[in-house]
Design a protein around this motif. Structure first.
Motif, PDB file in Angstrom:
ATOM      1  N   LEU A 162       0.808  -1.216   0.000  1.00  0.00           N
ATOM      2  CA  LEU A 162       0.000   0.000   0.000  1.00  0.00           C
ATOM      3  C   LEU A 162       0.841   1.266   0.000  1.00  0.00           C
ATOM      4  N   LYS A 163       2.075   1.171   0.462  1.00  0.00           N
ATOM      5  CA  LYS A 163       2.936   2.344   0.506  1.00  0.00           C
ATOM      6  C   LYS A 163       3.408   2.724  -0.894  1.00  0.00           C
ATOM      7  N   LYS A 164       3.865   1.738  -1.644  1.00  0.00           N
ATOM      8  CA  LYS A 164       4.386   2.005  -2.986  1.00  0.00           C
ATOM      9  C   LYS A 164       3.258   2.191  -3.991  1.00  0.00           C
ATOM     10  N   TYR A 165       2.159   1.459  -3.784  1.00  0.00           N
ATOM     11  CA  TYR A 165       1.017   1.527  -4.714  1.00  0.00           C
ATOM     12  C   TYR A 165      -0.252   1.818  -3.910  1.00  0.00           C
ATOM     13  N   PRO A 166      -0.443   3.058  -3.533  1.00  0.00           N
ATOM     14  CA  PRO A 166      -1.561   3.410  -2.657  1.00  0.00           C
ATOM     15  C   PRO A 166      -2.923   3.286  -3.347  1.00  0.00           C
ATOM     16  N   GLY A 167      -3.952   3.283  -2.524  1.00  0.00           N
ATOM     17  CA  GLY A 167      -5.319   3.223  -3.049  1.00  0.00           C
ATOM     18  C   GLY A 167      -6.071   2.032  -2.496  1.00  0.00           C
ATOM     19  N   LYS A 168      -7.372   2.087  -2.614  1.00  0.00           N
ATOM     20  CA  LYS A 168      -8.225   0.997  -2.168  1.00  0.00           C
ATOM     21  C   LYS A 168      -8.081  -0.213  -3.084  1.00  0.00           C
ATOM     22  N   ARG A 169      -8.297  -1.386  -2.515  1.00  0.00           N
ATOM     23  CA  ARG A 169      -8.348  -2.628  -3.271  1.00  0.00           C
ATOM     24  C   ARG A 169      -9.779  -3.171  -3.230  1.00  0.00           C
ATOM     25  N   ALA A 170     -10.214  -3.796  -4.295  1.00  0.00           N
ATOM     26  CA  ALA A 170     -11.500  -4.503  -4.310  1.00  0.00           C
ATOM     27  C   ALA A 170     -11.210  -5.988  -4.458  1.00  0.00           C
ATOM     28  N   LEU A 171     -11.657  -6.780  -3.499  1.00  0.00           N
ATOM     29  CA  LEU A 171     -11.436  -8.221  -3.521  1.00  0.00           C
ATOM     30  C   LEU A 171     -12.761  -8.943  -3.305  1.00  0.00           C
ATOM     31  N   GLU A 172     -12.852 -10.151  -3.877  1.00  0.00           N
ATOM     32  CA  GLU A 172     -14.089 -10.909  -3.736  1.00  0.00           C
ATOM     33  C   GLU A 172     -14.271 -11.361  -2.295  1.00  0.00           C
ATOM     34  N   LYS A 173     -15.505 -11.321  -1.838  1.00  0.00           N
ATOM     35  CA  LYS A 173     -15.811 -11.607  -0.440  1.00  0.00           C
ATOM     36  C   LYS A 173     -15.895 -13.109  -0.198  1.00  0.00           C
ATOM     37  N   LEU A 210      -3.290 -10.880   4.946  1.00  0.00           N
ATOM     38  CA  LEU A 210      -4.499 -10.139   4.584  1.00  0.00           C
ATOM     39  C   LEU A 210      -4.771  -8.997   5.562  1.00  0.00           C
ATOM     40  N   ASP A 211      -4.368  -9.204   6.810  1.00  0.00           N
ATOM     41  CA  ASP A 211      -4.525  -8.138   7.814  1.00  0.00           C
ATOM     42  C   ASP A 211      -3.837  -6.844   7.388  1.00  0.00           C
ATOM     43  N   THR A 212      -2.749  -6.972   6.637  1.00  0.00           N
ATOM     44  CA  THR A 212      -1.955  -5.789   6.276  1.00  0.00           C
ATOM     45  C   THR A 212      -2.679  -4.872   5.294  1.00  0.00           C
ATOM     46  N   ILE A 213      -3.715  -5.376   4.612  1.00  0.00           N
ATOM     47  CA  ILE A 213      -4.452  -4.532   3.662  1.00  0.00           C
ATOM     48  C   ILE A 213      -5.936  -4.462   3.979  1.00  0.00           C
ATOM     49  N   LYS A 214      -6.373  -5.146   5.031  1.00  0.00           N
ATOM     50  CA  LYS A 214      -7.800  -5.282   5.332  1.00  0.00           C
ATOM     51  C   LYS A 214      -8.521  -3.945   5.374  1.00  0.00           C
ATOM     52  N   ASP A 215      -7.918  -2.948   5.987  1.00  0.00           N
ATOM     53  CA  ASP A 215      -8.584  -1.650   6.136  1.00  0.00           C
ATOM     54  C   ASP A 215      -8.724  -0.898   4.819  1.00  0.00           C
ATOM     55  N   SER A 216      -8.037  -1.371   3.789  1.00  0.00           N
ATOM     56  CA  SER A 216      -8.086  -0.704   2.485  1.00  0.00           C
ATOM     57  C   SER A 216      -8.854  -1.508   1.443  1.00  0.00           C
ATOM     58  N   VAL A 217      -9.595  -2.531   1.905  1.00  0.00           N
ATOM     59  CA  VAL A 217     -10.293  -3.423   0.970  1.00  0.00           C
ATOM     60  C   VAL A 217     -11.786  -3.118   0.925  1.00  0.00           C
ATOM     61  N   VAL A 218     -12.315  -3.037  -0.297  1.00  0.00           N
ATOM     62  CA  VAL A 218     -13.757  -3.023  -0.541  1.00  0.00           C
ATOM     63  C   VAL A 218     -14.113  -4.419  -1.040  1.00  0.00           C
ATOM     64  N   TRP A 219     -15.057  -5.060  -0.386  1.00  0.00           N
ATOM     65  CA  TRP A 219     -15.374  -6.451  -0.716  1.00  0.00           C
ATOM     66  C   TRP A 219     -16.545  -6.523  -1.692  1.00  0.00           C
TER      67      TRP A 219
END
Length: 364
Positions: A162-173, A210-219
């Motif tokens: 997330l540091k080098k490539y910032p922004g939200k992620r969308a992952l399947e729930k 997964l914890d490392t990006i959880k707060d930036s994920v839209v499911w």
């Protein structure tokens, strides 16, 4: 005597009409995934089948709950689906549970044009008794080009950076693919993913990553959502089905780029529900839709690879734009360098437990 003969003849004719009515079908219900995928099936299989037979195909976009639907219909004693599009792993469960018709492949399916029997023409090991694969598809990561002005992500590890490539992620729930990617991003070799994931420590390791990006994920829960989130700029990176990403790139001119690294590929195809209301027409559709030419024709509409060896050389150009479809196939050599073959046996054995843990993790 004449009166008796007349009545008998009427009874015979009536019986023949009744028997024909049982076998004939004005329409059949084919359950699939909706969107660009169902459109590709309609163009390649369903509309030509209707033109040939007069049988109308009624599309039902309920494949996302296909196995659960089969179970519920069987339990209620009221099967309403004729053909179900299903993933390989779920087809194994459907077959084991007696929910799908067992097939005699060389009898029920067409041979290849050169005479090669169906059993020898499909992807080795893919014919599990009830299942007929039609496509090889992948769950991939894609990004919106406009989200990154400089260096752009190119690996699964980049998705978790997330540091080098910032922004939200969308992952399947769901846990599938996400757990595999988490391990790859954490340094596990592709060949070792399922060996690691098949241990309690490996599962813990995947969730920790997964914890490392959880707060930036839209499911997301429907394939169309992933594409829309990416197109609207609500996320910079999203997982999705490669065919839907292709459709957005080519037909909607979206500035998306697919990261083929770590693509999780699997097979999708058909089963016939046991007790299908229009069994003969359903079997006729299965035979037609899975022949060599139809299998190749689907690739004119969407970038999923054919499941028959005889169909691969027949893949040509996109029906709308005329572009060469070869480079857009998951199995193209340039795209197939680090693929993960989704293990249907592993997920059949562990899906319930891992889904329960995944949902509990989401709620934390």
């Amino acid at each position: 005597m004449k009166k008796t003969l007349k009545i008998s003849t009427a009874l015979v004719l009536g019986s023949l009409v009744a028997a024909t009515a049982v076998q004939a079908a004005d329409s059949i219900t084919v359950v699939s995934w909706g969107g660009a995928y169902t459109a590709s099936q309609r163009g390649a299989y369903s509309d030509p089948f209707t033109a040939k037979t007069g049988v109308t195909i009624l599309d039902s976009d309920q494949a996302g709950n296909g196995l659960a639907g089969l179970r519920a219909q069987a339990e209620a004693g009221n099967v309403t689906w004729d053909v179900l599009d299903i993933l390989e792993g779920d087809s194994m469960l459907a077959c084991d549970e007696g929910l799908a018709v067992e097939l005699d492949y060389n009898k029920d399916l067409n041979a290849a044009p050169d005479g090669t029997a169906a059993l020898e023409d499909f992807i080795p090991g893919s014919l599990n008794g009830c299942f007929v694969p039609t496509i090889v598809y992948s769950t991939v990561i894609a990004f919106n080009d406009t989200a990154f002005s400089g260096d752009k992500p190119s690996t699964i590890a980049d998705v978790f950076d997330l540091k080098k490539y910032p922004g939200k992620r969308a992952l399947e729930k769901k846990p599938d693919a996400n757990l595999e990617w988490a391990l790859i991003a954490d340094g596990v070799a592709v060949a070792d993913v399922y060996d690691v994931l098949d241990t309690p420590e490996g599962v813990d390791r995947a969730f920790a990553k997964l914890d490392t990006i959880k707060d930036s994920v839209v499911w997301w829960e429907a394939g169309s959502q992933a594409v829309q989130l990416l197109a609207d700029g609500e996320v910079s990176v999203a997982s999705g089905y490669n065919g839907r990403i292709f459709d957005a790139q080519v037909n909607d001119k979206q500035p998306f780029t697919i990261i083929w690294d770590g693509q999780v590929f699997e097979l999708d195809g058909y089963v016939i529900p046991k007790g299908a209301p229009n069994m003969k027409a359903a079997m006729d559709y299965l035979r037609y839709a899975t022949d060599t030419q139809r299998n190749a024709d689907q690739a004119k509409f969407i970038s999923y690879g054919p499941a028959r060896a005889s169909a691969a050389p027949l893949v040509s150009t996109h029906i709308t734009t005329g572009i060469d479809m070869g480079p857009h196939m998951p199995t193209h050599p340039d795209n197939f360098k680090t693929p993960v073959k989704k293990d249907p046996g592993f997920w059949a054995d562990n899906k319930d437990d891992l889904s329960e843990r995944f949902n509990a993790w989401l709620a934390q």
